[in-house]
Design a protein around this motif. Sequence first.
Motif, PDB file in Angstrom:
ATOM      1  N   TYR A 200       0.846  -1.194   0.000  1.00 22.54           N
ATOM      2  CA  TYR A 200       0.000   0.000   0.000  1.00 22.54           C
ATOM      3  C   TYR A 200       0.875   1.236   0.000  1.00 22.54           C
ATOM      4  CZ  TYR A 200      -4.132  -2.818   0.867  1.00 22.54           C
ATOM      5  OH  TYR A 200      -5.163  -3.721   0.743  1.00 22.54           O
ATOM      6  N   SER A 201       0.416   2.282  -0.674  1.00 27.33           N
ATOM      7  CA  SER A 201       1.196   3.510  -0.761  1.00 27.33           C
ATOM      8  C   SER A 201       1.223   4.265   0.560  1.00 27.33           C
ATOM      9  CB  SER A 201       0.643   4.408  -1.872  1.00 27.33           C
ATOM     10  OG  SER A 201      -0.723   4.693  -1.637  1.00 27.33           O
ATOM     11  N   SER A 202       0.213   4.015   1.423  1.00 25.52           N
ATOM     12  CA  SER A 202       0.159   4.690   2.712  1.00 25.52           C
ATOM     13  C   SER A 202      -0.789   3.946   3.650  1.00 25.52           C
ATOM     14  CB  SER A 202      -0.341   6.131   2.542  1.00 25.52           C
ATOM     15  OG  SER A 202      -1.695   6.126   2.120  1.00 25.52           O
ATOM     16  N   VAL A 203      -0.701   4.282   4.922  1.00 25.83           N
ATOM     17  CA  VAL A 203      -1.621   3.726   5.909  1.00 25.83           C
ATOM     18  C   VAL A 203      -3.037   4.202   5.592  1.00 25.83           C
ATOM     19  CG1 VAL A 203      -2.277   3.745   8.350  1.00 25.83           C
ATOM     20  CG2 VAL A 203       0.125   3.498   7.707  1.00 25.83           C
ATOM     21  N   ALA A 204      -3.168   5.443   5.131  1.00 25.14           N
ATOM     22  CA  ALA A 204      -4.490   5.987   4.802  1.00 25.14           C
ATOM     23  C   ALA A 204      -5.144   5.180   3.679  1.00 25.14           C
ATOM     24  CB  ALA A 204      -4.370   7.458   4.405  1.00 25.14           C
ATOM     25  N   HIS A 205      -4.357   4.810   2.671  1.00 23.49           N
ATOM     26  CA  HIS A 205      -4.888   4.013   1.565  1.00 23.49           C
ATOM     27  C   HIS A 205      -5.344   2.644   2.065  1.00 23.49           C
ATOM     28  CE1 HIS A 205      -4.120   1.657  -2.376  1.00 23.49           C
ATOM     29  NE2 HIS A 205      -5.352   2.088  -2.355  1.00 23.49           N
ATOM     30  N   LEU A 206      -4.528   2.001   2.877  1.00 20.35           N
ATOM     31  CA  LEU A 206      -4.886   0.710   3.456  1.00 20.35           C
ATOM     32  C   LEU A 206      -6.160   0.843   4.298  1.00 20.35           C
ATOM     33  CD1 LEU A 206      -4.584  -2.216   4.529  1.00 20.35           C
ATOM     34  CD2 LEU A 206      -2.896  -1.344   6.133  1.00 20.35           C
ATOM     35  N   SER A 207      -6.205   1.844   5.157  1.00 17.49           N
ATOM     36  CA  SER A 207      -7.361   2.038   6.039  1.00 17.49           C
ATOM     37  C   SER A 207      -8.647   2.278   5.246  1.00 17.49           C
ATOM     38  CB  SER A 207      -7.124   3.203   6.998  1.00 17.49           C
ATOM     39  OG  SER A 207      -6.061   2.893   7.864  1.00 17.49           O
ATOM     40  N   ALA A 208      -8.546   3.085   4.200  1.00 14.37           N
ATOM     41  CA  ALA A 208      -9.724   3.381   3.372  1.00 14.37           C
ATOM     42  C   ALA A 208     -10.221   2.114   2.669  1.00 14.37           C
ATOM     43  CB  ALA A 208      -9.390   4.458   2.347  1.00 14.37           C
ATOM     44  N   GLN A 209      -9.300   1.335   2.126  1.00 13.08           N
ATOM     45  CA  GLN A 209      -9.688   0.098   1.453  1.00 13.08           C
ATOM     46  C   GLN A 209     -10.255  -0.912   2.453  1.00 13.08           C
ATOM     47  OE1 GLN A 209      -6.788  -2.534  -0.774  1.00 13.08           O
ATOM     48  NE2 GLN A 209      -7.758  -1.402  -2.447  1.00 13.08           N
ATOM     49  N   PHE A 210      -9.646  -0.993   3.609  1.00 14.03           N
ATOM     50  CA  PHE A 210     -10.105  -1.904   4.653  1.00 14.03           C
ATOM     51  C   PHE A 210     -11.538  -1.562   5.058  1.00 14.03           C
ATOM     52  CE2 PHE A 210     -10.516  -3.671   8.894  1.00 14.03           C
ATOM     53  CZ  PHE A 210      -9.834  -4.879   8.802  1.00 14.03           C
ATOM     54  N   LYS A 211     -11.798  -0.261   5.275  1.00 16.54           N
ATOM     55  CA  LYS A 211     -13.140   0.166   5.686  1.00 16.54           C
ATOM     56  C   LYS A 211     -14.158  -0.081   4.574  1.00 16.54           C
ATOM     57  CE  LYS A 211     -15.944   3.607   7.787  1.00 16.54           C
ATOM     58  NZ  LYS A 211     -16.022   4.459   8.889  1.00 16.54           N
ATOM     59  N   LYS A 212     -13.767   0.144   3.339  1.00 10.99           N
ATOM     60  CA  LYS A 212     -14.667  -0.068   2.206  1.00 10.99           C
ATOM     61  C   LYS A 212     -15.090  -1.540   2.124  1.00 10.99           C
ATOM     62  CE  LYS A 212     -14.963   0.458  -2.787  1.00 10.99           C
ATOM     63  NZ  LYS A 212     -14.234   0.756  -4.012  1.00 10.99           N
ATOM     64  N   ILE A 213     -14.164  -2.452   2.381  1.00 14.88           N
ATOM     65  CA  ILE A 213     -14.442  -3.883   2.267  1.00 14.88           C
ATOM     66  C   ILE A 213     -15.151  -4.420   3.510  1.00 14.88           C
ATOM     67  CG2 ILE A 213     -13.393  -6.193   2.031  1.00 14.88           C
ATOM     68  CD1 ILE A 213     -13.065  -4.542  -0.521  1.00 14.88           C
ATOM     69  N   THR A 214     -14.695  -4.030   4.681  1.00 16.33           N
ATOM     70  CA  THR A 214     -15.212  -4.630   5.922  1.00 16.33           C
ATOM     71  C   THR A 214     -16.280  -3.792   6.617  1.00 16.33           C
ATOM     72  OG1 THR A 214     -13.580  -3.576   7.363  1.00 16.33           O
ATOM     73  CG2 THR A 214     -12.966  -5.712   6.362  1.00 16.33           C
ATOM     74  N   GLY A 215     -16.311  -2.510   6.313  1.00 15.79           N
ATOM     75  CA  GLY A 215     -17.232  -1.618   7.018  1.00 15.79           C
ATOM     76  C   GLY A 215     -16.667  -1.100   8.330  1.00 15.79           C
ATOM     77  N   LEU A 216     -15.446  -1.526   8.658  1.00 11.41           N
ATOM     78  CA  LEU A 216     -14.785  -1.100   9.895  1.00 11.41           C
ATOM     79  C   LEU A 216     -13.417  -0.514   9.587  1.00 11.41           C
ATOM     80  CD1 LEU A 216     -15.340  -4.381  11.955  1.00 11.41           C
ATOM     81  CD2 LEU A 216     -16.575  -2.236  12.285  1.00 11.41           C
ATOM     82  N   THR A 217     -12.961   0.383  10.443  1.00 14.00           N
ATOM     83  CA  THR A 217     -11.575   0.823  10.335  1.00 14.00           C
ATOM     84  C   THR A 217     -10.716  -0.303  10.922  1.00 14.00           C
ATOM     85  OG1 THR A 217     -11.530   1.818  12.523  1.00 14.00           O
ATOM     86  CG2 THR A 217     -12.226   3.243  10.670  1.00 14.00           C
ATOM     87  N   PRO A 218      -9.439  -0.342  10.608  1.00 15.96           N
ATOM     88  CA  PRO A 218      -8.585  -1.370  11.209  1.00 15.96           C
ATOM     89  C   PRO A 218      -8.611  -1.349  12.735  1.00 15.96           C
ATOM     90  CG  PRO A 218      -7.465  -0.397   9.343  1.00 15.96           C
ATOM     91  CD  PRO A 218      -8.718   0.413   9.572  1.00 15.96           C
ATOM     92  N   SER A 219      -8.635  -0.154  13.344  1.00 17.47           N
ATOM     93  CA  SER A 219      -8.649  -0.097  14.812  1.00 17.47           C
ATOM     94  C   SER A 219      -9.986  -0.595  15.370  1.00 17.47           C
ATOM     95  CB  SER A 219      -8.320   1.299  15.323  1.00 17.47           C
ATOM     96  OG  SER A 219      -9.187   2.245  14.770  1.00 17.47           O
ATOM     97  N   ASP A 220     -11.097  -0.284  14.690  1.00 16.02           N
ATOM     98  CA  ASP A 220     -12.398  -0.805  15.118  1.00 16.02           C
ATOM     99  C   ASP A 220     -12.429  -2.328  14.989  1.00 16.02           C
ATOM    100  OD1 ASP A 220     -13.359   1.705  15.723  1.00 16.02           O
ATOM    101  OD2 ASP A 220     -14.422   1.949  13.806  1.00 16.02           O
ATOM    102  N   PHE A 221     -11.839  -2.837  13.925  1.00 21.69           N
ATOM    103  CA  PHE A 221     -11.766  -4.286  13.717  1.00 21.69           C
ATOM    104  C   PHE A 221     -11.053  -4.959  14.896  1.00 21.69           C
ATOM    105  CE2 PHE A 221      -9.468  -8.043  12.253  1.00 21.69           C
ATOM    106  CZ  PHE A 221     -10.475  -8.789  11.661  1.00 21.69           C
ATOM    107  N   LYS A 222      -9.943  -4.358  15.311  1.00 24.10           N
ATOM    108  CA  LYS A 222      -9.199  -4.915  16.451  1.00 24.10           C
ATOM    109  C   LYS A 222     -10.031  -4.869  17.729  1.00 24.10           C
ATOM    110  CE  LYS A 222      -4.765  -4.358  17.107  1.00 24.10           C
ATOM    111  NZ  LYS A 222      -3.406  -3.859  17.214  1.00 24.10           N
TER     112      LYS A 222
END
Length: 186
Positions: free
Chosen positions: A152-174
């Motif tokens: 991923y080019s950045s943490v923001a890109h990863l976080s945005a993609q993660f939320k789009k797929i799962t509906g949660l931010t990575p921290s919410d997922f944890k």
Amino acid sequence: MSKLYIKNMVCDRCIRAVKQELEKLHVHPKEVALGEVELEKPLTSKQSEQFNSRLKELGFELLDDQKQKQIEVVKNLLIQKVQQGEIPEHFSISEFLSKSLKKDYINITRLFSEVESTTIEQFFILQKIEKVKEWLAYNEFTLSEIAWKLGYSSVAHLSAQFKKITGLTPSDFKKVGGIRKALDKI
């Protein structure tokens, strides 16, 4: 034992329709499931031709085993790449698959989309998100390390993609102890 793969089977009615068409040919399948028919013995060429013709009239398509095998090879290559956890930032799926399979990417992607009803890129993203979930669940790496390891080019890109797929931010997922999927179910 013989297995047939059928495209566009999406419900119980589809299963019943396929069973009925086989029975009209005096073929009694061992099992009929979404997208698959298991037979005790292969269809004769005449039965296969009639069955395929009738399936097309019903909006289905008989896939040959070779196509399915090619799709499985593509999936396995991408799963292995993600599981290695070393994807460069500017990783090119098209170059990787073309080189690995020694085939033109346009043909690979067309076949994949036709059979799987999703793109190779979307499949790859889903695999990466499952890897992120694994690493988050086990606290193996920080989010920035995960982003770097998965290209991923950045943490923001990863976080945005993660939320789009799962509906949660990575921290919410944890926080909620998110649910992971088996790789073969993606």
